[in-house]
Design an enzyme around this catalytic site. Structure first.
Site, mmCIF file in Angstrom:
data_model
loop_
_atom_site.group_PDB
_atom_site.id
_atom_site.type_symbol
_atom_site.label_atom_id
_atom_site.label_comp_id
_atom_site.label_asym_id
_atom_site.label_seq_id
_atom_site.Cartn_x
_atom_site.Cartn_y
_atom_site.Cartn_z
ATOM 1 N N LYS A 78 26.366 30.762 38.300
ATOM 2 C CA LYS A 78 26.582 31.886 37.702
ATOM 3 C C LYS A 78 27.364 31.271 36.259
ATOM 4 C CE LYS A 78 26.557 36.304 38.162
ATOM 5 N NZ LYS A 78 27.169 37.096 38.665
ATOM 6 N N HIS A 96 22.350 33.874 30.900
ATOM 7 C CA HIS A 96 22.514 35.414 30.172
ATOM 8 C C HIS A 96 23.125 34.742 29.276
ATOM 9 C CE1 HIS A 96 22.931 37.022 34.717
ATOM 10 N NE2 HIS A 96 24.081 36.272 34.641
#
Ligand code: NAD
Length: 369
Positions: A78, A96
């Site tokens: 992540k 992201h």
């Protein structure tokens, strides 16, 4: 530090994240292929530190990667915690920040200032354009389990409570079966997108909890070509949506259709694995929030006198099965990791680096670097 190709598995700092990009299994395969694998100790990870130690990894302190030699690539899952610190290393992870998500240019500017490189796992594609590693299967698998649990809760007249990650698939299946009274036999489910990664996972869960094969209705492009809304959805207990939405399509189900079904409607739970919740073309326009592990369901307005209907719309479902989800993901990533030392010429990595350079340029322009 040796001259061997090396990966440094960092800890995960995102709350509730128990998955790992490298598992003891894939670490062992990399070590057998001549790599050194350095692993940060991490109590949050589903795999014990000792499991990595047992296959020959070198264990180092939690969150010590910022002090690692800058030529050692850091691998994680992540995004990193927010910070202004420059990033001088090569990072392999989900960041992201390529679709202009909130804060995207700030994240990339850290690489710009540090001289580091980002290989975003979401954009590691094989030459046919298919992602080399994704978490889909266990998203569908866990989503179907959450759907079965929501059905049980609804039958008892209470909303589904907190979902917590399971130690392994066996524990999940055993609990779902037990709550269903020993088996899911008699439950009927429809999976749309059944030929995809998530869809295959959902079908697998329904088989493993004991649904009859005839009661697992599997639809993909051919079956939805006629255009919705579909009566068939109203005639199952659980509907699981697993499509990859790429264009505007007619809704699969809507409020009018649900109300028209009246008090005899069978449909009790919708699991929207695809979670195109805020997409204007969401084919399930009967809810508008993503649900969470602590509140897994949201009720649908169904009209007075009609049976309840709830939606599960959790967007990080594989976290419910961290061990198996990590094993499958890491195994899919392994062939590309083995090619990493030749990344200048290996198409998967060369393409990902070109993408990074182009996004870095966009961010530099925005940030005035
Ligand atoms: N909720 C979560 O935690 C989670 C996790 C992973 C992926 N996802 C999402 O799940 C979705 C599916 O991912 P995937 O990896 O399984 O994709 P995939 O490409 O492997 O599979 C998608 C399937 O949907 C089918 N499909 C597409 N449009 C359709 C339509 N109109 N009618 C019927 N079938 C249709 C395709 O033919 C394909 O078989 C994506 O939106 C992904 O972002 C959600």
């Amino acid at each position: 530090m040796t001259n061997k190709p090396t990966f440094w598995l960092r800890c995960e700092k995102k709350e509730f994240e128990r998955r790992a990009a490298l598992t003891p299994t894939t670490s062992k395969k990399l070590i057998d292929a001549g790599f050194d694998i350095i692993v940060e100790r991490d109590e949050q990870r589903i795999f014990d530190d000792a499991e990595y130690e047992a296959v020959g990894c070198t264990l180092v302190a939690n969150n010590s990667w910022p002090a690692a030699p800058t030529d050692v690539p850091i691998i994680g899952l992540k995004e990193l915690p927010e910070s202004e610190e420059p990033l001088p290393h090569t990072h392999i992870q989900f960041a992201h920040c390529y679709k202009k998500q909130a804060g995207w240019s700030k994240v990339l500017s850290r690489f710009h200032r540090g001289g580091g490189t980002l290989y975003d796992i979401e954009f590691l594609n094989d030459p046919t354009g298919r992602r080399v590693a994704a978490f889909g299967f266990h998203a569908g698998f866990s989503g179907a389990a959450a759907g079965a649990l929501a059905l049980v809760a609804q039958r008892k007249g209470a909303p589904l409570g907190l979902l917590t990650p399971y130690e392994n698939e066996g524990a999940m299946i055993a609990q779902v079966k037990q709550l269903l009274g020993g088996s899911g036999k008699g439950v009927r489910a429809l999976v749309i997108g059944a030929l995809g990664r998530c869809g295959r996972g959902a079908v697998d869960l329904f088989r493993k909890i004991g649904l009859d094969e005839d009661d697992i209705v599997k639809w993909d492009m051919a079956e939805t070509a006629k255009g919705g809304p579909f009566d068939e959805i109203l005639d199952v207990d659980i509907f699981v949506n697993c499509i990859y939405l790429s264009s505007q399509i007619p809704a699969f189900i809507d409020h009018a259709h649900i109300a028209a079904a009246g008090p005899t409607r069978r449909l009790s739970v919708i699991v929207d694995v695809s979670c195109d919740t805020t997409n204007p073309f969401n084919p399930i326009p009967v809810y508008n929030i993503n649900t969470t592990f602590d509140k897994p369901t949201v009720p649908v307005a169904v009209g007075a006198g009609n049976p309840p209907l709830s939606v599960v719309s959790i967007d990080h479902l594989p976290t419910l099965l961290p061990r198996e989800a990590s094993e499958q993901f890491s195994a899919d990533l392994l062939p590309s990791l083995l090619e990493f030392p030749a990344r200048q010429t290996a198409p998967v990595w060369a393409q990902a680096e070109r993408l990074f350079q182009s996004k870095l340029g966009e961010a530099a322009a925005v940030e005035g670097l």
